[in-house]
Design a protein around this motif. Structure first.
Motif, mmCIF file in Angstrom:
data_model
loop_
_atom_site.group_PDB
_atom_site.id
_atom_site.type_symbol
_atom_site.label_atom_id
_atom_site.label_comp_id
_atom_site.label_asym_id
_atom_site.label_seq_id
_atom_site.Cartn_x
_atom_site.Cartn_y
_atom_site.Cartn_z
ATOM 1 N N SER A 106 0.844 -1.186 0.000
ATOM 2 C CA SER A 106 0.000 0.000 0.000
ATOM 3 C C SER A 106 0.883 1.242 0.000
ATOM 4 O O SER A 106 1.979 1.254 0.532
ATOM 5 C CB SER A 106 -0.912 -0.017 1.221
ATOM 6 N N TRP A 147 0.462 3.955 3.524
ATOM 7 C CA TRP A 147 -0.129 3.464 4.756
ATOM 8 C C TRP A 147 0.402 2.068 5.052
ATOM 9 O O TRP A 147 1.145 1.504 4.265
ATOM 10 C CB TRP A 147 -1.645 3.542 4.717
ATOM 11 N N ASN A 148 0.059 1.565 6.243
ATOM 12 C CA ASN A 148 0.667 0.337 6.766
ATOM 13 C C ASN A 148 2.180 0.483 6.892
ATOM 14 O O ASN A 148 2.941 -0.447 6.637
ATOM 15 C CB ASN A 148 0.311 -0.886 5.912
ATOM 16 N N TYR A 198 4.797 0.765 9.487
ATOM 17 C CA TYR A 198 4.924 0.531 10.924
ATOM 18 C C TYR A 198 6.040 1.345 11.574
ATOM 19 O O TYR A 198 6.239 1.256 12.788
ATOM 20 C CB TYR A 198 5.096 -0.967 11.195
ATOM 21 N N SER A 208 -7.801 -5.231 2.403
ATOM 22 C CA SER A 208 -7.076 -4.122 3.033
ATOM 23 C C SER A 208 -6.561 -3.095 2.042
ATOM 24 O O SER A 208 -6.087 -2.027 2.446
ATOM 25 C CB SER A 208 -5.899 -4.670 3.846
ATOM 26 N N PHE A 220 -3.411 2.487 8.981
ATOM 27 C CA PHE A 220 -3.188 1.050 8.845
ATOM 28 C C PHE A 220 -4.484 0.379 8.407
ATOM 29 O O PHE A 220 -5.581 0.858 8.710
ATOM 30 C CB PHE A 220 -2.712 0.455 10.168
ATOM 31 N N SER A 221 -4.362 -0.717 7.691
ATOM 32 C CA SER A 221 -5.552 -1.474 7.283
ATOM 33 C C SER A 221 -5.259 -2.958 7.395
ATOM 34 O O SER A 221 -4.129 -3.401 7.204
ATOM 35 C CB SER A 221 -5.955 -1.111 5.847
ATOM 36 N N LEU A 222 -6.292 -3.722 7.679
ATOM 37 C CA LEU A 222 -6.132 -5.163 7.867
ATOM 38 C C LEU A 222 -7.043 -5.936 6.926
ATOM 39 O O LEU A 222 -8.006 -5.383 6.377
ATOM 40 C CB LEU A 222 -6.461 -5.555 9.311
ATOM 41 N N VAL A 230 -0.798 -2.595 15.999
ATOM 42 C CA VAL A 230 -0.625 -1.189 15.633
ATOM 43 C C VAL A 230 -0.236 -0.356 16.848
ATOM 44 O O VAL A 230 0.680 0.481 16.782
ATOM 45 C CB VAL A 230 -1.907 -0.650 14.977
#
Length: 294
Positions: free
Chosen positions: A43, A46-47, A49, A71, A90-92, A123
């Motif tokens: 992505s 985003w994501n 960490y 996600s 963040f996305s899951l 997260v």
């Protein structure tokens, strides 16, 4: 058991049921269906960490996709929109079924809430933040309520923003009322796609979810709905009742906005402006038709 009666099975009824389920899938699936390349690609923005929440935006934002989403494809517009405004985003993926790639949110919703629980902990551990904000589309706006009410999520979440969430289930434009006339519907939905069965108005899951009230103390709730929703119906059933709740109808903000269920969660920048307001109410600005260029 779901709240409809069994009927004798006939080949014609099976064919009609199959057509109904295909129509459901077509309505709920995001407009931009993920390809293998899209889902495999990292992505953009985003994501991450290594992202450190700022003083202006001290809480990471966790995006929770809808049924048949994942996600990446649900958030190709909203995730960069929030990243560009200084959020750690963040996305899951959740609710995966064996042998079904890319199209998620189909597993039992209580188990999906457990996946959200694990992801939020990940997260928070990475960012060092004590709480997160959740933004979800469709099932992704409703499923976190289970996490908040039954899995201890209220201690880790500041706000939940639901975009077209099926908080009280859906009649799918009344089509769920036809299920008693389709032999095998209960078995087909519950055994093969339990995440769909759980979302039907009156299901055991929805009944448990809303028993004792819609909300829990300590969490701010925002619901953003559209009167043109063809999936979560009637659209007013999306609204929550309780303290710290703000229910928003998109057309009250911009009467000419024609977004339906998919568009409001994937591309509608008026809705996204209202998401940003909900995440940072101290800096909120009026959401109008002009917000599309903001």
């Amino acid at each position: 058991m779901l709240p409809w009666n069994r009927a004798r099975r006939t080949p014609r009824a099976r064919r009609t049921l199959a057509a109904l389920l295909l129509a459901v899938a077509a309505l709920v699936a995001p407009a931009a269906t993920a390809t293998a390349a899209e889902t495999a690609a990292p992505s953009r923005g985003w994501n991450d960490y290594s992202c450190e929440p700022s003083a202006a935006h001290p809480r990471p934002v966790v995006l929770v996709h809808g049924t048949f989403g994942n996600s990446v494809d649900n958030w190709l517009v909203l995730a960069p929109y929030l990243v560009n405004r200084g959020y750690c985003v963040f996305s899951l993926d959740y609710g995966q079924l064996p042998g079904v790639p890319f199209f998620h949110g189909l597993g039992p919703i209580d188990r999906s809430a457990g996946q959200l629980d694990v992801f939020v902990d990940k997260v928070l551990g990475a960012t060092g933040a004590p709480e997160a904000d959740l933004v979800g589309h469709s099932q992704g706006g409703m499923m976190p309520n289970y996490y908040l009410k039954f899995l201890g999520g209220a201690d880790k979440v500041n706000a939940l923003v639901g975009i077209a969430p099926d908080n009280h289930g859906t009649t799918l434009l009344g089509s769920t009322r036809l299920l008693p006339y389709f032999p095998g519907a209960e078995d087909l939905l519950t055994m093969n796609t339990p995440g769909l069965a759980d979302q039907i108005a009156g299901s055991a899951f929805i009944t448990k979810l809303n028993a004792g009230g819609d909300t829990v103390p300590g969490v701010r709730y925002t619901v953003i709905a559209t009167r043109y929703d063809e999936v979560v119906t009637p659209y007013r059933t999306q609204y929550l009742d309780g303290p710290n709740v703000r229910n928003v109808l998109l057309q009250d903000l911009c009467p000419v906005d024609l977004s339906e269920h998919v568009a409001i969660g994937t591309v509608d920048r008026i809705a996204f402006h209202e998401v940003a307001n909900a995440l940072d109410p101290a800096r909120a600005t009026p959401t109008t038709c002009a917000s599309v260029i903001g």
